[in-house]
Design an enzyme around this catalytic site. Structure first.
Site, mmCIF file in Angstrom:
data_model
loop_
_atom_site.group_PDB
_atom_site.id
_atom_site.type_symbol
_atom_site.label_atom_id
_atom_site.label_comp_id
_atom_site.label_asym_id
_atom_site.label_seq_id
_atom_site.Cartn_x
_atom_site.Cartn_y
_atom_site.Cartn_z
ATOM 1 N N HIS A 158 0.824 -1.222 0.000
ATOM 2 C CA HIS A 158 0.000 0.000 0.000
ATOM 3 C C HIS A 158 0.857 1.271 0.000
ATOM 4 O O HIS A 158 0.313 2.375 0.016
ATOM 5 C CB HIS A 158 -0.942 0.028 1.209
ATOM 6 C CG HIS A 158 -1.946 -1.077 1.230
ATOM 7 N ND1 HIS A 158 -2.789 -1.332 0.159
ATOM 8 C CD2 HIS A 158 -2.254 -2.027 2.169
ATOM 9 C CE1 HIS A 158 -3.556 -2.377 0.449
ATOM 10 N NE2 HIS A 158 -3.250 -2.822 1.658
ATOM 11 N N ASP A 193 -2.446 -10.572 -2.189
ATOM 12 C CA ASP A 193 -3.031 -10.114 -0.928
ATOM 13 C C ASP A 193 -4.527 -9.845 -1.177
ATOM 14 O O ASP A 193 -4.924 -9.525 -2.300
ATOM 15 C CB ASP A 193 -2.320 -8.823 -0.509
ATOM 16 C CG ASP A 193 -2.690 -8.348 0.887
ATOM 17 O OD1 ASP A 193 -1.875 -8.546 1.802
ATOM 18 O OD2 ASP A 193 -3.783 -7.764 1.057
ATOM 19 N N HIS A 195 -6.198 -7.385 -0.316
ATOM 20 C CA HIS A 195 -6.391 -5.965 -0.611
ATOM 21 C C HIS A 195 -5.654 -5.589 -1.908
ATOM 22 O O HIS A 195 -4.561 -6.101 -2.163
ATOM 23 C CB HIS A 195 -5.859 -5.106 0.540
ATOM 24 C CG HIS A 195 -6.481 -5.412 1.864
ATOM 25 N ND1 HIS A 195 -5.896 -6.265 2.783
ATOM 26 C CD2 HIS A 195 -7.644 -4.994 2.411
ATOM 27 C CE1 HIS A 195 -6.682 -6.344 3.857
ATOM 28 N NE2 HIS A 195 -7.746 -5.588 3.655
ATOM 29 N N ASP A 282 -3.912 -12.884 3.894
ATOM 30 C CA ASP A 282 -5.215 -12.431 4.389
ATOM 31 C C ASP A 282 -6.419 -12.784 3.505
ATOM 32 O O ASP A 282 -7.553 -12.512 3.917
ATOM 33 C CB ASP A 282 -5.194 -10.928 4.741
ATOM 34 C CG ASP A 282 -4.578 -10.056 3.670
ATOM 35 O OD1 ASP A 282 -4.297 -10.560 2.575
ATOM 36 O OD2 ASP A 282 -4.374 -8.852 3.937
HETATM 37 ZN ZN LIG Z 1 -3.993 -7.144 2.909
#
Ligand SMILES: [Zn+2]
Length: 344
Positions: A158, A193, A195, A282
């Site tokens: 991120h 991931d 996200h 995750d």
């Molecule tokens: Zn994540």
């Protein structure tokens, strides 16, 4: 395969996190490294020490302005009367090409995208060694290893060139890919991931020399919300070199593997000769940040599909939070990779 980790990556110990406006303990805990090491060892991986490649390869991705901020902001913050123990922003600019304030509060708002990346006394040191861990992993591939696992923590995907966010400060996968690129190879970064890898996408968005792909929970209702749609394909020279595969919340193993196959075909079409996998655990069905429903056995299937590309592969740890099965999920993934045969 070998795994890389440095104990200094545990010094970043964030306390604060806000979810739906509620202050909660921060999920990105140093304890994750103990469980991840346990998983790597269970998969038969041998530990190698992180080497120090200096600031140069980090500054090849991140702006000097941002690196100076990360290194010094905690000390500066402590000089403010009544400041909190951790640097957490309370104001953000509407655009990037605005006045760059001298104020620590203003700069925190400029360089921290959200409240999920609090900066404490140990943050810079841990982020630095997390990036060096990824660089050491890349170095192992350049020395001829077929695969390596970089136990990076804090995570990185991120983080933009000049902005932290979502537990991330330095973009370890991007830093590793850039190092690989500069040896004349053609790297791709596959982000699995749960996200969207918005920082990685942002870093390479106008470039065609590193292919970026991300499979993630649809950002319409999931962090990071403002990035990750299928229409984001890159810009300028980079148009067509970013590939997003958003999937519905709750996606399970079988549907995930269909999307993964599409991503793997794109990686082959790019002529990728070294793969960096931004490895979030995750997507797991019982992860506290739950977005998908991948099972422990599903991680082995995902790794096995990636193995079929038959190219040198660096796994860079991204998310995956404290739950009983975190070690097992990493072990399942790494064993799934090692045990998958190549039919060619
Ligand atoms: Zn994540």
């Amino acid at each position: 395969m070998k795994y890389v980790f440095d104990e200094r990556q545990k010094r970043h110990d964030p306390k604060h996190f806000f979810a739906n406006g509620t202050p909660l303990p921060n999920p990105e805990q140093p304890e994750r490294t103990r469980l991840l090491q346990k998983g790597a060892k269970a998969a038969g991986c041998k530990h190698v020490l992180t080497k120090d490649f200096g600031l140069g390869p980090i500054a090849a991705i991140h702006s000097a302005e941002y690196l100076a901020f990360l290194e010094n902001i905690h000390t500066r913050w402590q000089r403010i009367d009544g400041a909190s123990d951790e640097v957490i922003p309370n104001i953000h600019p509407m655009a990037r090409n605005v006045n760059y304030p001298k104020s620590a509060v203003g700069q925190a708002g400029y360089h921290q995208a959200d409240t999920a990346c609090p900066i404490s006394a140990g943050t810079w040191e841990s982020a630095y060694w997390s990036a060096q861990t990824a660089l050491t992993g890349a170095d192992l591939l350049l020395e001829g290893e077929k695969a390596a696992y970089a136990l990076c923590r804090p995570p990185g995907h991120h983080a933009f060139a000049d902005m932290a966010g979502g537990f991330c400060f330095l973009n370890n996968s991007a830093i590793a890919a850039e190092k690989i690129l500069r040896t004349g190879r053609r790297p791709a970064i596959l982000d699995i991931d749960v996200h969207h890898g918005n920082g990685t996408q942002g870093i390479f968005y106008e470039r065609k020399d590193v292919l970026t792909l991300s499979i993630h929970a649809d950002p319409d209702r999931f962090y990071p919300f403002f990035w990750g749609s299928g229409q984001e394909r890159g810009e300028g020279e980079g148009q067509g070199y970013n590939f997003n595969l958003p999937l519905p919340r709750g996606t399970g193993d079988d549907h995930y593997l269909v999307a993964l196959q599409t991503a793997l075909e794109r990686i082959e079409s790019f002529g990728t000769d070294v793969l960096v996998v931004a490895l979030g655990l995750d997507p797991y069905e019982k992860d506290p940040l739950k977005g998908f429903s991948i099972t422990t056995a599903g991680f082995a299937r995902i790794a096995g599909a990636i193995k079929k590309l038959d190219i040198p592969t660096l796994f860079v740890q991204e998310g995956g939070y404290l739950c009983e099965e975190l070690s097992d999920n990493l072990a399942s993934f790494l064993q799934g990779f090692e045990s998958t045969g190549l039919e060619k």
